[in-house]
Write a protein that holds these residues in place. Structure first.
Motif, PDB file in Angstrom:
ATOM      1  N   ASN A  79       0.837  -1.187   0.000  1.00 17.04           N
ATOM      2  CA  ASN A  79       0.000   0.000   0.000  1.00 17.04           C
ATOM      3  C   ASN A  79       0.882   1.251   0.000  1.00 17.04           C
ATOM      4  OD1 ASN A  79       0.982   0.121   2.603  1.00 17.04           O
ATOM      5  ND2 ASN A  79      -0.965  -0.326   3.593  1.00 17.04           N
ATOM      6  N   ALA A  80       0.298   2.396   0.308  1.00 21.41           N
ATOM      7  CA  ALA A  80       1.041   3.654   0.251  1.00 21.41           C
ATOM      8  C   ALA A  80       2.195   3.675   1.250  1.00 21.41           C
ATOM      9  CB  ALA A  80       0.089   4.827   0.525  1.00 21.41           C
ATOM     10  N   ILE A  81       1.974   3.131   2.443  1.00 18.92           N
ATOM     11  CA  ILE A  81       3.041   3.100   3.445  1.00 18.92           C
ATOM     12  C   ILE A  81       4.179   2.200   2.976  1.00 18.92           C
ATOM     13  CG2 ILE A  81       3.610   2.437   5.813  1.00 18.92           C
ATOM     14  CD1 ILE A  81       0.756   3.197   6.604  1.00 18.92           C
ATOM     15  N   SER A  82       3.830   1.049   2.432  1.00 20.38           N
ATOM     16  CA  SER A  82       4.851   0.118   1.935  1.00 20.38           C
ATOM     17  C   SER A  82       5.688   0.761   0.848  1.00 20.38           C
ATOM     18  CB  SER A  82       4.192  -1.154   1.394  1.00 20.38           C
ATOM     19  OG  SER A  82       3.362  -1.749   2.348  1.00 20.38           O
ATOM     20  N   PHE A  83       5.038   1.542  -0.046  1.00 22.56           N
ATOM     21  CA  PHE A  83       5.782   2.176  -1.133  1.00 22.56           C
ATOM     22  C   PHE A  83       6.835   3.137  -0.576  1.00 22.56           C
ATOM     23  CE2 PHE A  83       6.522   5.734  -3.994  1.00 22.56           C
ATOM     24  CZ  PHE A  83       6.949   5.066  -5.132  1.00 22.56           C
ATOM     25  N   LEU A  84       6.444   3.962   0.379  1.00 19.72           N
ATOM     26  CA  LEU A  84       7.400   4.914   0.942  1.00 19.72           C
ATOM     27  C   LEU A  84       8.529   4.197   1.679  1.00 19.72           C
ATOM     28  CD1 LEU A  84       5.103   7.788   2.276  1.00 19.72           C
ATOM     29  CD2 LEU A  84       6.665   7.852   0.323  1.00 19.72           C
ATOM     30  N   MET A  85       8.222   3.111   2.370  1.00 19.68           N
ATOM     31  CA  MET A  85       9.256   2.356   3.066  1.00 19.68           C
ATOM     32  C   MET A  85      10.275   1.809   2.075  1.00 19.68           C
ATOM     33  SD  MET A  85       7.016   0.317   5.951  1.00 19.68           S
ATOM     34  CE  MET A  85       8.445  -0.530   6.665  1.00 19.68           C
ATOM     35  N   ASP A  86       9.800   1.253   0.951  1.00 23.50           N
ATOM     36  CA  ASP A  86      10.700   0.644  -0.030  1.00 23.50           C
ATOM     37  C   ASP A  86      11.397   1.691  -0.898  1.00 23.50           C
ATOM     38  OD1 ASP A  86       9.912  -1.795   0.926  1.00 23.50           O
ATOM     39  OD2 ASP A  86       8.464  -2.192  -0.655  1.00 23.50           O
ATOM     40  N   PHE A  87      10.649   2.702  -1.337  1.00 27.02           N
ATOM     41  CA  PHE A  87      11.207   3.674  -2.277  1.00 27.02           C
ATOM     42  C   PHE A  87      12.171   4.644  -1.599  1.00 27.02           C
ATOM     43  CE2 PHE A  87      11.234   7.620  -4.736  1.00 27.02           C
ATOM     44  CZ  PHE A  87      11.460   7.145  -6.021  1.00 27.02           C
ATOM     45  N   MET A 108     -10.792 -11.510   9.801  1.00 24.65           N
ATOM     46  CA  MET A 108     -10.048 -10.253   9.800  1.00 24.65           C
ATOM     47  C   MET A 108     -10.841  -9.163   9.087  1.00 24.65           C
ATOM     48  SD  MET A 108      -7.209  -8.567  10.576  1.00 24.65           S
ATOM     49  CE  MET A 108      -5.718  -9.596  10.685  1.00 24.65           C
ATOM     50  N   ILE A 109     -11.385  -9.480   7.922  1.00 22.23           N
ATOM     51  CA  ILE A 109     -12.137  -8.485   7.156  1.00 22.23           C
ATOM     52  C   ILE A 109     -13.405  -8.084   7.904  1.00 22.23           C
ATOM     53  CG2 ILE A 109     -13.375  -8.062   4.986  1.00 22.23           C
ATOM     54  CD1 ILE A 109     -11.402  -9.963   3.630  1.00 22.23           C
ATOM     55  N   ALA A 110     -14.051  -9.064   8.514  1.00 20.78           N
ATOM     56  CA  ALA A 110     -15.278  -8.771   9.260  1.00 20.78           C
ATOM     57  C   ALA A 110     -14.999  -7.894  10.479  1.00 20.78           C
ATOM     58  CB  ALA A 110     -15.945 -10.078   9.695  1.00 20.78           C
ATOM     59  N   ASP A 111     -13.827  -8.079  11.082  1.00 22.54           N
ATOM     60  CA  ASP A 111     -13.489  -7.330  12.290  1.00 22.54           C
ATOM     61  C   ASP A 111     -13.132  -5.877  12.002  1.00 22.54           C
ATOM     62  OD1 ASP A 111     -13.955  -9.505  13.874  1.00 22.54           O
ATOM     63  OD2 ASP A 111     -11.845 -10.088  14.061  1.00 22.54           O
ATOM     64  N   ILE A 112     -12.331  -5.643  10.955  1.00 19.66           N
ATOM     65  CA  ILE A 112     -11.822  -4.281  10.749  1.00 19.66           C
ATOM     66  C   ILE A 112     -12.615  -3.474   9.728  1.00 19.66           C
ATOM     67  CG2 ILE A 112      -9.497  -5.044  11.365  1.00 19.66           C
ATOM     68  CD1 ILE A 112      -8.714  -4.822   8.461  1.00 19.66           C
ATOM     69  N   ARG A 113     -13.429  -4.141   8.913  1.00 23.16           N
ATOM     70  CA  ARG A 113     -14.271  -3.445   7.924  1.00 23.16           C
ATOM     71  C   ARG A 113     -13.456  -2.431   7.113  1.00 23.16           C
ATOM     72  NH1 ARG A 113     -19.182  -6.041   7.242  1.00 23.16           N
ATOM     73  NH2 ARG A 113     -19.519  -7.157   9.192  1.00 23.16           N
ATOM     74  N   PRO A 114     -12.422  -2.846   6.389  1.00 26.18           N
ATOM     75  CA  PRO A 114     -11.582  -1.902   5.650  1.00 26.18           C
ATOM     76  C   PRO A 114     -12.320  -1.240   4.497  1.00 26.18           C
ATOM     77  CG  PRO A 114     -11.062  -4.131   4.974  1.00 26.18           C
ATOM     78  CD  PRO A 114     -12.030  -4.252   6.124  1.00 26.18           C
ATOM     79  N   THR A 115     -11.969   0.007   4.211  1.00 27.06           N
ATOM     80  CA  THR A 115     -12.572   0.721   3.091  1.00 27.06           C
ATOM     81  C   THR A 115     -12.089   0.171   1.758  1.00 27.06           C
ATOM     82  OG1 THR A 115     -12.582   2.707   4.453  1.00 27.06           O
ATOM     83  CG2 THR A 115     -12.932   3.005   2.082  1.00 27.06           C
ATOM     84  N   ASN A 116     -10.818  -0.232   1.703  1.00 25.59           N
ATOM     85  CA  ASN A 116     -10.252  -0.769   0.474  1.00 25.59           C
ATOM     86  C   ASN A 116      -9.131  -1.733   0.844  1.00 25.59           C
ATOM     87  OD1 ASN A 116      -7.855   0.881   0.947  1.00 25.59           O
ATOM     88  ND2 ASN A 116      -9.078   2.603   0.191  1.00 25.59           N
ATOM     89  N   TYR A 117      -8.537  -2.339  -0.168  1.00 21.65           N
ATOM     90  CA  TYR A 117      -7.501  -3.320   0.105  1.00 21.65           C
ATOM     91  C   TYR A 117      -6.261  -2.687   0.735  1.00 21.65           C
ATOM     92  CZ  TYR A 117      -3.637  -6.466  -0.396  1.00 21.65           C
ATOM     93  OH  TYR A 117      -2.526  -7.215  -0.128  1.00 21.65           O
ATOM     94  N   GLY A 118      -5.929  -1.462   0.351  1.00 20.76           N
ATOM     95  CA  GLY A 118      -4.765  -0.801   0.931  1.00 20.76           C
ATOM     96  C   GLY A 118      -4.874  -0.715   2.444  1.00 20.76           C
ATOM     97  N   ALA A 119      -6.072  -0.416   2.942  1.00 20.27           N
ATOM     98  CA  ALA A 119      -6.280  -0.348   4.388  1.00 20.27           C
ATOM     99  C   ALA A 119      -6.236  -1.740   5.009  1.00 20.27           C
ATOM    100  CB  ALA A 119      -7.624   0.321   4.691  1.00 20.27           C
ATOM    101  N   LEU A 120      -6.788  -2.731   4.313  1.00 19.49           N
ATOM    102  CA  LEU A 120      -6.759  -4.107   4.820  1.00 19.49           C
ATOM    103  C   LEU A 120      -5.324  -4.611   4.926  1.00 19.49           C
ATOM    104  CD1 LEU A 120      -8.048  -6.824   5.571  1.00 19.49           C
ATOM    105  CD2 LEU A 120      -8.281  -7.302   3.124  1.00 19.49           C
ATOM    106  N   LEU A 121      -4.526  -4.299   3.915  1.00 16.13           N
ATOM    107  CA  LEU A 121      -3.142  -4.764   3.911  1.00 16.13           C
ATOM    108  C   LEU A 121      -2.379  -4.269   5.130  1.00 16.13           C
ATOM    109  CD1 LEU A 121      -0.862  -6.243   2.492  1.00 16.13           C
ATOM    110  CD2 LEU A 121      -0.424  -4.174   1.157  1.00 16.13           C
TER     111      LEU A 121
END
Length: 582
Positions: A69-77, A486-499
């Motif tokens: 997700n966006a956080i992962s990109f900044l960590m790697d880049f 996991m998905i039922a518990d956190i109810r993410p808006t999109n996959y980036g948030a779920l990740l």
């Protein structure tokens, strides 16, 4: 750190940011269909295989496998740790990072850390001044000149000199901070004295240019030749290397990184124009070192002295190397001629010859098998048995992939097909086959999970079915239920948030792989496809349970619990896919 970053804030941050805008500000993207593409910033390629999906808030490279997700990109880049990436992302969208209050007192407050960083800068400046102006410092300058180190090079590395006095620092700076920074040592009597005395000083900087520790070298042959800062709240020598900041300042994306043993080797090589060397800090090369350096280059060359001690150090590093050899990474082993270190060798042979040695250093696989076979008689059964017992221990640490498979094949060939017994061969082939299946067309449960991960709102359809899992059996059902929960518990808006919920989770790799599958389903057909696939899975899973119970009833008989389950399944007409009573 004054407190943890609240999970709710991280979730909100991932909702606020648009990953396409973020990545496009670093790597220009081009829209292609529903995705945005570019040449991957994490490996060299001629055609774009790096894809960013706005709906999923997720990036994936089909070439090297990088994803997140966006956080992962900044960590790697940008080579940031998690907290740094969150802070940068918050800055990108213009909000402050809050901190949770906690019931315990942190080991080190942020203000205390800032005071330590400031102290380290002041001490480094003091050491640099002593090198330039003191009478003792002139001897150190003469030593550096004899080693070919210029004033500019000494300035680049902030070299200094620690006076040969017991209280040069203790009389000038705050003693408590000096103790916390590891710059003072306390006698049994309780009196503090300077740790570094009469030494050339090498400030150790992290990738953000902050001084976190020091190394000191004597001017003669007295021991210990090198002395390092102890472990502190700033400095963890097993996770840091010397010269990385200076390297990245000159070469943002080095083709390769040369790992040497001493501070002076790094400085001397830089003086000769080899700006891609770093040194471990008095410890063996660890997996933490390798993983850190692989963030900046895909090729590492480990340079060791050619004597017995150097060979032992090289082999000791192998155990750390193998777990880090993911796709696209390469390690070479460079053993120097007897009685030479990198500094002396580059002086004797010259720059071109030394660089050729680096570029043609022995690849890890050749070094590995040469190490095992040079003293073994492979024509004898005992020799092949010894090779099997020793080599397999290392090879099993390799991540599953082409390299691991080829290394096992070479091992087998060396032993003339006698090295791996049938059980080992079958076990390895089964492992590889399972990996290939996972990498290819997904199973029905995997297909459903991929759809759900890519479209988390589909969890509502699963919940509407009120599924009783006691009636279901299929391969991977526990993992299936875990992801659903996991998905039922956190109810993410999109996959980036779920990740983000799966960061450092045992299922992170599986989730990323499923989410990166290209299922070729148009947006308007996702819900219908999901419902159909889920119904088919439920039917198959129920049929599997029923078939097993009926077969066991005919052969060995059922216990009371199994009889009750069979009765309920037959009564409930479980084979109707949409039955809401199941």
């Amino acid at each position: 750190m004054s407190g943890r970053i609240p999970r709710e804030f991280i979730d909100e941050l991932l909702v606020r940011v648009d990953i396409v805008d973020l990545i496009d500000s670093h790597v220009p993207l081009k829209k292609t269909g529903n995705n945005f593409v570019a040449r991957c910033p994490f490996h060299a390629e001629k055609t774009p295989s790096f894809s960013v999906n706005r709906k999923k808030q997720f990036f994936h490279c089909f070439g090297c496998g990088a994803s997140g997700n966006a956080i992962s990109f900044l960590m790697d880049f940008s080579h940031l740790d998690f907290v740094e990436a969150v802070e940068d992302l918050a800055g990108f969208v213009g909000i402050d990072v809050p901190r949770e209050s906690s019931d315990y007192r942190p080991k080190q407050k942020k203000d205390d850390l800032n005071s330590l960083y400031a102290l380290m800068e002041q001490v480094a400046a003091f050491y640099a001044e002593q090198l330039r102006t003191s009478d003792e410092g002139k001897k150190a300058v003469e030593y550096l000149k004899n080693r070919g180190v210029s004033g500019d090079c000494a300035g680049d590395f902030m070299l200094g000199y620690a006076p040969d006095e017991w209280k040069a620092l203790a009389s000038r700076f705050d003693q408590k901070l000096l103790l916390d920074a590891g710059l003072l040592v306390t006698k049994e009597s309780g009196q503090p004295y300077d740790r570094f005395r009469g030494r050339i000083m090498f400030p150790i900087r992290d990738k953000r240019a902050r001084i976190i520790g020091f190394g000191g070298r004597v001017l003669d042959d007295s021991l210990p030749k090198y002395l390092n800062s102890p472990e502190t709240s700033l400095f963890h020598k097993g996770k840091e290397v010397y010269g990385l900041y200076e390297l990245l300042k000159k070469i943002a994306k080095p083709q390769r990184i040369l790992i040497v043993e001493g501070y002076m080797d790094v400085v001397a090589l830089s003086q000769f124009g080899i700006d891609y060397a770093v040194a471990t800090l008095g410890t063996a090369t660890s997996q933490a070192h390798l993983d850190l350096l692989f963030r900046f280059s895909s090729e590492l060359v480990l340079c060791f002295d050619g004597d017995r001690a150097g060979q032992v150090a090289a082999w000791r590093a192998i155990a750390s190397i193998f777990p880090s050899l993911k796709g696209g990474r390469q390690v070479r082993i460079m053993l120097l001629p007897q009685h030479h270190d990198p500094d002396s060798l580059v002086r004797e042979e010259g720059l071109d010859a030394f660089v050729e040695r680096v570029q043609t250093a022995q690849i890890l696989s050749d070094y590995f098998f040469e190490h095992f076979t040079k003293d073994l008689k492979l024509s004898e059964m005992e020799g092949r048995s010894n090779l099997k017992g020793e080599a397999e221990t290392y090879l099993k640490q390799l991540p599953i992939g082409a390299l691991r498979e080829m290394m096992f094949e070479k091992l087998s060939n060396l032993a003339k097909q006698h090295i791996l017994d049938n059980e080992a061969i079958l076990a390895y082939k089964k492992e590889v086959q399972a990996h290939r299946i996972k990498s290819g067309r997904p199973s029905l449960p995997s297909f459903i999970m991929a759809l759900l991960l890519q479209n988390p709102k589909l969890i509502e359809i699963v919940e509407q079915k009120e599924i009783d899992w006691n009636y279901l059996e299929f391969e991977g059902i526990e993992k299936f239920k875990s992801i659903l929960q996991m998905i039922a518990d956190i109810r993410p808006t999109n996959y980036g948030a779920l990740l983000e919920a799966y960061r450092d989770h045992t299922d992170e790799v599986v989730v990323k792989k499923l989410a990166s599958l290209n299922l070729l389903i148009p947006d308007e057909g996702v819900e219908a496809e999901f419902c159909d696939a889920l119904n088919r899975l439920l039917t198959q899973a129920k049929e599997a349970v029923l078939a097993r119970l009926l077969d066991k009833d005919k052969t060995s008989g059922l216990d009371a619990q199994e009889k009750e389950l069979l009765r309920k399944m037959l009564t409930a007409k479980i084979l109707v896919p949409n039955n809401r009573n199941l």
